[in-house]
Design a protein around this motif. Sequence first.
Motif, PDB file in Angstrom:
ATOM      1  N   ASP A  51       0.700  -1.454   0.172  1.00 40.93           N
ATOM      2  CA  ASP A  51       0.116  -0.262   0.402  1.00 40.93           C
ATOM      3  C   ASP A  51       1.063   1.357   0.525  1.00 40.93           C
ATOM      4  O   ASP A  51       0.535   2.317   0.739  1.00 40.93           O
ATOM      5  CB  ASP A  51      -1.196  -0.077   0.678  1.00 40.93           C
ATOM      6  N   ASN A  53       1.253   3.258  -2.807  1.00 37.93           N
ATOM      7  CA  ASN A  53       0.571   3.896  -3.875  1.00 37.93           C
ATOM      8  C   ASN A  53       0.826   5.759  -3.579  1.00 37.93           C
ATOM      9  O   ASN A  53      -0.089   5.169  -2.492  1.00 37.93           O
ATOM     10  CB  ASN A  53      -0.206   3.176  -4.723  1.00 37.93           C
ATOM     11  N   GLY A  54       0.818   6.192  -3.718  1.00 43.40           N
ATOM     12  CA  GLY A  54       0.063   7.735  -3.102  1.00 43.40           C
ATOM     13  C   GLY A  54       0.855   8.088  -2.382  1.00 43.40           C
ATOM     14  O   GLY A  54       0.605   8.909  -1.578  1.00 43.40           O
ATOM     15  N   VAL A  69       8.159   6.214  -6.166  1.00 45.14           N
ATOM     16  CA  VAL A  69       7.071   5.644  -5.824  1.00 45.14           C
ATOM     17  C   VAL A  69       7.114   4.941  -7.316  1.00 45.14           C
ATOM     18  O   VAL A  69       6.807   5.060  -8.317  1.00 45.14           O
ATOM     19  CB  VAL A  69       5.481   6.094  -5.834  1.00 45.14           C
ATOM     20  N   SER A  71       5.954   1.031  -7.035  1.00 47.02           N
ATOM     21  CA  SER A  71       4.692   0.754  -7.482  1.00 47.02           C
ATOM     22  C   SER A  71       4.064   0.591  -6.192  1.00 47.02           C
ATOM     23  O   SER A  71       4.909   1.796  -5.228  1.00 47.02           O
ATOM     24  CB  SER A  71       5.242  -1.473  -7.665  1.00 47.02           C
ATOM     25  N   ALA A  72       3.076  -0.471  -5.827  1.00 42.90           N
ATOM     26  CA  ALA A  72       2.317  -0.421  -5.012  1.00 42.90           C
ATOM     27  C   ALA A  72       2.956  -0.907  -3.240  1.00 42.90           C
ATOM     28  O   ALA A  72       2.786  -0.577  -2.464  1.00 42.90           O
ATOM     29  CB  ALA A  72       1.184  -0.937  -5.258  1.00 42.90           C
ATOM     30  N   THR A  92       1.291   8.375   3.029  1.00 45.97           N
ATOM     31  CA  THR A  92      -0.032   8.081   2.535  1.00 45.97           C
ATOM     32  C   THR A  92      -1.058   9.116   2.940  1.00 45.97           C
ATOM     33  O   THR A  92      -0.750   9.427   4.503  1.00 45.97           O
ATOM     34  CB  THR A  92      -0.166   6.484   1.490  1.00 45.97           C
TER      35      THR A  92
END
Length: 681
Positions: A51, A53-54, A69, A71-72, A92
């Motif tokens: 998790d 991402n973002g 970033v 990847s996730a 995040t």
Amino acid sequence: MPEPTAPSARTTAPQPTASPSLLLAAPVLTSLTPTSGPAGGGNTVTLTGTDLNGATQVRFGSSIAGFTVVSATQINATAPAGMGNVQVVAVTPSGTSNGLTYTYVPAPALTSLAPTSGPASGGTTVTLTGTNLSGATQVRFGTTNATFTVVSNTQITATAPPGAGGVQVTATTPGGTSNGLTYTYIPTPTLTSLNPTTGTAAGGNTVTLTGTDLSGATQVRFGTTNATFTVVSNTQITATAPPGTGTVQVTATTPSGTSNGLSYTYTAVPAPTLTSLSPTSGPDGGGTTVTLTGTNLSGATQVRFGTTNATFTVVSNTQITATAPPGTGTVQVTATTPSGTSNGLSYTYTPAPTLTSLVPASGPAVGGNTVTLTGTNLTGATQVKFGSTNATFTVLSPTQINATAPPGTGAVQVTVASPDGTSNGLSYTYVTAPVIGSVTPLQGPTPGGNTVVLTGSGLAGATAVRFGNVPAASFTVVSGTQINAVAPPGAAGPVIVEVTTPGGTNGPGAYYFYVAAPAVTAVSPNTGPTAGGNTVSVTGSHLTLAGSVQFGAAAAAFTVVTDHLLTAVAPPGTGNVAVSVTSPGGTSAGVDYGYITGPVLSGLTPATGPEAGGTTVTLTGSGLTTTTAVQFDATTTAFTVLSPTQVTAVVPPGTGSAAVTVTTTGGTSNSLTYTRVAPPG
């Protein structure tokens, strides 16, 4: 920029609970690669987890790192500078991850080598002393690796590899490579000539050994017999031949080894003797032809007046004519042949004055300064001249005169005359007073430290640069027309810049202005749309001379209003940035300004209702946290922010269809249609 926590409801309308489907999982970190690095930072660290991402921020302890970033499950971050063990976390919009430990390894530093030199063949054990040496992976002598042992965090013992000349010794650990310390390889000595190459069997004569790398000699041998010796220079040794017979090999030994041998032959020829000199005296300047009479003078290799060699001609086995070199006092004249050195006969020099130094050796063109002349035989001086100009003077002692320099230009020879002759000349230079034509830049920060270029004339030989009454932190004379000076700290305001040379100090007229650093205390508003374009008031102090305003790395157009206020037009941007102001006094600390993404509406429930209004509708979308208004066409209505993705609003009275929009600090959203339905009948 992460969405802030939803504010309290702005109305008393009921607040439905946010849908669980809209909640995102907080990030989790599982590993770091690598888990340590240099204190200076700059290395790439891979964060692995879930998790991710973002992600909006990666921190090493309290320091924010640059990152990408991937990847996730992966983020690549650039470690900032730091020290010790820190926790690495990722942030995040859904929260902050767990922390993983990252260790900063301090760079090694070397403070000493023992010994600092050794033979070119290597093999010397060298002790490296310093700090942070644990975990060393490499020790180099120049570009050559050395075998080594880490003794402690402050000591390494290394075996010097073969090498030549001076090289830099460094140690490398996971924290980086240390500073270099100089280690010098000492080459093996070589002999190229002996003078003389023969001598009497009794020995005792001086033999000059010429060659290379003779410094540090520990032994000179004639065959197997040690000789007393003196190392004159790296290329010359004088040795006293010991007694011996036949032909032997002469060698020199240093810590780097033993030289090649050169042949020296012991002879049984009688040593020369002197019976008379004619004349027995002459002037200090030398040049007198002196006839030496005696026996066994054939093959003479040297004639000395005291310790000074003279040019000479062997006339016969009983006569030599020599030209007396310059000298002073009474000296012993000797003749040397391969069989030895003769007895000495006295020769007396009639002293003339000599000069050895002038202090100072330069001064102003107007003259008037006192110059101390040091030398010998100065008693009875009748004249001191600077070039062709007589100077007033006082004889202080046989070795010192104080003279007042007359006016002059350029370089002149200073001489002293006495009844015994005129001395050698020493150079004295008249220097014009310095002139400063420009100071660049004219302004700088009160802490100083910036380089200021002074241009003008007569700047060569500068001995001092002052800003007001304060000496420059340092300065470099680039040429006779330029000095680069580092400004010292100073109070805000103008100061006079002065340069002093042997020619004097420049006159007034060159100024430098100290400028206080700007300070930013607040920006209003402190948020705005990512598209920029909004006006932001920047308040603080010392803003009058602002040269640039930065929103993060982006420059903004601005207008200075007062010394405490300027207005800037925010450039486009994202996230949180620091607003700073730069002037000749420096750059201020930054004040936070947040870029907010504009709102987007995706749903309206219900989409119809009575003309009388009063219906509560739910607006769904994104970026709704900082909602400041909800409008049905041009009519503003009451609303409640439930979450970053949901707002409820009360429909105002009206007829027909209305365009519904939401306005936040990031801008105004797209519109959705709401239809009012007339009552039946």
